[in-house]
Design a protein around this motif. Sequence first.
Motif, mmCIF file in Angstrom:
data_model
loop_
_atom_site.group_PDB
_atom_site.id
_atom_site.type_symbol
_atom_site.label_atom_id
_atom_site.label_comp_id
_atom_site.label_asym_id
_atom_site.label_seq_id
_atom_site.Cartn_x
_atom_site.Cartn_y
_atom_site.Cartn_z
ATOM 1 N N GLU A 101 36.186 35.442 -9.670
ATOM 2 C CA GLU A 101 37.068 36.303 -9.712
ATOM 3 C C GLU A 101 36.716 37.504 -8.653
ATOM 4 N N TYR A 102 35.471 37.768 -8.411
ATOM 5 C CA TYR A 102 34.889 38.903 -7.406
ATOM 6 C C TYR A 102 33.815 38.086 -6.677
ATOM 7 N N VAL A 103 33.667 38.361 -5.343
ATOM 8 C CA VAL A 103 32.759 38.144 -4.639
ATOM 9 C C VAL A 103 32.284 39.225 -3.494
ATOM 10 N N VAL A 104 31.058 39.440 -3.110
ATOM 11 C CA VAL A 104 30.719 40.364 -2.119
ATOM 12 C C VAL A 104 30.452 39.601 -0.918
ATOM 13 N N CYS A 105 31.113 40.144 0.222
ATOM 14 C CA CYS A 105 31.356 39.373 1.372
ATOM 15 C C CYS A 105 30.576 40.332 2.458
ATOM 16 N N SER A 106 29.996 40.048 3.388
ATOM 17 C CA SER A 106 29.379 40.549 4.578
ATOM 18 C C SER A 106 30.748 41.034 5.221
ATOM 19 N N ALA A 107 30.731 42.500 5.773
ATOM 20 C CA ALA A 107 31.751 42.914 6.530
ATOM 21 C C ALA A 107 32.239 42.100 7.800
ATOM 22 N N LYS A 108 31.060 41.423 8.182
ATOM 23 C CA LYS A 108 31.168 40.768 9.555
ATOM 24 C C LYS A 108 31.940 39.268 9.202
ATOM 25 N N LYS A 109 32.208 38.930 8.127
ATOM 26 C CA LYS A 109 32.679 37.549 7.724
ATOM 27 C C LYS A 109 34.031 37.690 7.226
ATOM 28 N N VAL A 110 34.482 38.975 7.123
ATOM 29 C CA VAL A 110 35.895 38.803 6.709
ATOM 30 C C VAL A 110 36.911 39.673 7.598
ATOM 31 N N ALA A 111 38.068 39.261 7.538
ATOM 32 C CA ALA A 111 39.087 40.072 8.400
ATOM 33 C C ALA A 111 40.453 40.542 7.761
ATOM 34 N N LYS A 112 41.057 41.457 8.134
ATOM 35 C CA LYS A 112 42.337 41.656 7.648
ATOM 36 C C LYS A 112 43.201 40.945 7.757
ATOM 37 N N LEU A 150 38.293 24.611 -1.756
ATOM 38 C CA LEU A 150 37.249 23.608 -1.926
ATOM 39 C C LEU A 150 37.377 22.682 -0.276
ATOM 40 N N ASN A 151 36.421 22.357 0.100
ATOM 41 C CA ASN A 151 36.369 21.610 1.301
ATOM 42 C C ASN A 151 34.867 20.726 1.119
ATOM 43 N N PRO A 152 34.713 19.722 1.948
ATOM 44 C CA PRO A 152 33.581 19.072 1.583
ATOM 45 C C PRO A 152 32.225 19.491 1.796
ATOM 46 N N PHE A 153 32.141 20.558 2.298
ATOM 47 C CA PHE A 153 30.776 21.342 2.206
ATOM 48 C C PHE A 153 30.224 21.865 1.081
ATOM 49 N N ASP A 154 31.566 22.181 -0.100
ATOM 50 C CA ASP A 154 31.335 22.870 -1.312
ATOM 51 C C ASP A 154 30.702 21.868 -2.233
ATOM 52 N N LEU A 198 29.346 33.068 0.196
ATOM 53 C CA LEU A 198 29.076 32.170 -0.939
ATOM 54 C C LEU A 198 29.286 32.761 -2.203
ATOM 55 N N GLY A 199 30.011 31.990 -3.150
ATOM 56 C CA GLY A 199 30.327 32.459 -4.194
ATOM 57 C C GLY A 199 31.808 32.886 -4.282
ATOM 58 N N SER A 200 32.589 32.217 -3.583
ATOM 59 C CA SER A 200 34.165 32.529 -3.704
ATOM 60 C C SER A 200 34.784 31.734 -4.679
ATOM 61 N N LEU A 201 34.365 30.908 -5.460
ATOM 62 C CA LEU A 201 34.897 30.442 -6.692
ATOM 63 C C LEU A 201 34.860 31.240 -8.013
ATOM 64 N N VAL A 227 21.953 23.299 -3.440
ATOM 65 C CA VAL A 227 21.282 24.287 -2.639
ATOM 66 C C VAL A 227 21.416 25.688 -3.206
ATOM 67 N N THR A 228 21.925 25.903 -4.253
ATOM 68 C CA THR A 228 22.194 27.242 -4.727
ATOM 69 C C THR A 228 21.279 27.341 -6.161
ATOM 70 N N VAL A 229 20.917 28.772 -6.351
ATOM 71 C CA VAL A 229 20.051 28.909 -7.547
ATOM 72 C C VAL A 229 21.019 28.890 -8.886
ATOM 73 N N HIS A 230 20.399 28.294 -9.805
ATOM 74 C CA HIS A 230 20.931 28.079 -11.093
ATOM 75 C C HIS A 230 21.877 29.324 -11.638
ATOM 76 N N GLY A 231 23.058 29.036 -12.129
ATOM 77 C CA GLY A 231 23.927 30.151 -12.548
ATOM 78 C C GLY A 231 24.491 30.895 -11.416
ATOM 79 N N LYS A 232 24.531 30.617 -10.112
ATOM 80 C CA LYS A 232 25.176 31.638 -9.334
ATOM 81 C C LYS A 232 26.549 31.054 -8.884
ATOM 82 N N PRO A 233 27.442 31.642 -8.410
ATOM 83 C CA PRO A 233 28.864 30.889 -8.146
ATOM 84 C C PRO A 233 28.834 30.342 -6.969
ATOM 85 N N ILE A 234 29.740 29.351 -7.001
ATOM 86 C CA ILE A 234 29.667 28.398 -5.775
ATOM 87 C C ILE A 234 31.098 28.670 -4.851
ATOM 88 N N GLY A 235 31.062 28.065 -3.760
ATOM 89 C CA GLY A 235 32.173 28.204 -2.950
ATOM 90 C C GLY A 235 32.199 28.886 -1.787
#
Length: 105
Positions: free
Chosen positions: A93-104, A42-46, A88-91, A52-60
């Motif tokens: 159990e599972y989240v879909v990430c752009s391959a450009k926004k994750v690193a090994k 969690l950080n201040p942006f969260d 968006l939605g990292s809080l 700004v999120t749609v009702h029922g969508k995960p946050i983080g």
Amino acid sequence: MAPKKMKAFVGDAVKGRVFSENVSTPKVKLGHVLVKVHYSSLNPFDSKLPGVTVHGKPIGLDLTGVVEEVGEDVSEFSVGDRVFGNALGSLAEYVVCSAKKVAKI
């Protein structure tokens, strides 16, 4: 294989952030990977996300975890890779990430 339902903190228009055990697990799409989240933060942006999120969508945003599924056009990641990044939605159990926004790791 990811389950059909997962646990997540979601944005609610009335209650703000709430915990739910009945959220649909997201589906991997082109250019993305499905990550089983091991740690998120969690950080201040969260604190601004529920407004700004749609009702029922995960946050983080921030996460570390393991790639569970890979989109058809993603070649730089494989199932089982340990990764960090943001999506968006990292809080959850599972989240879909752009391959450009994750690193090994």
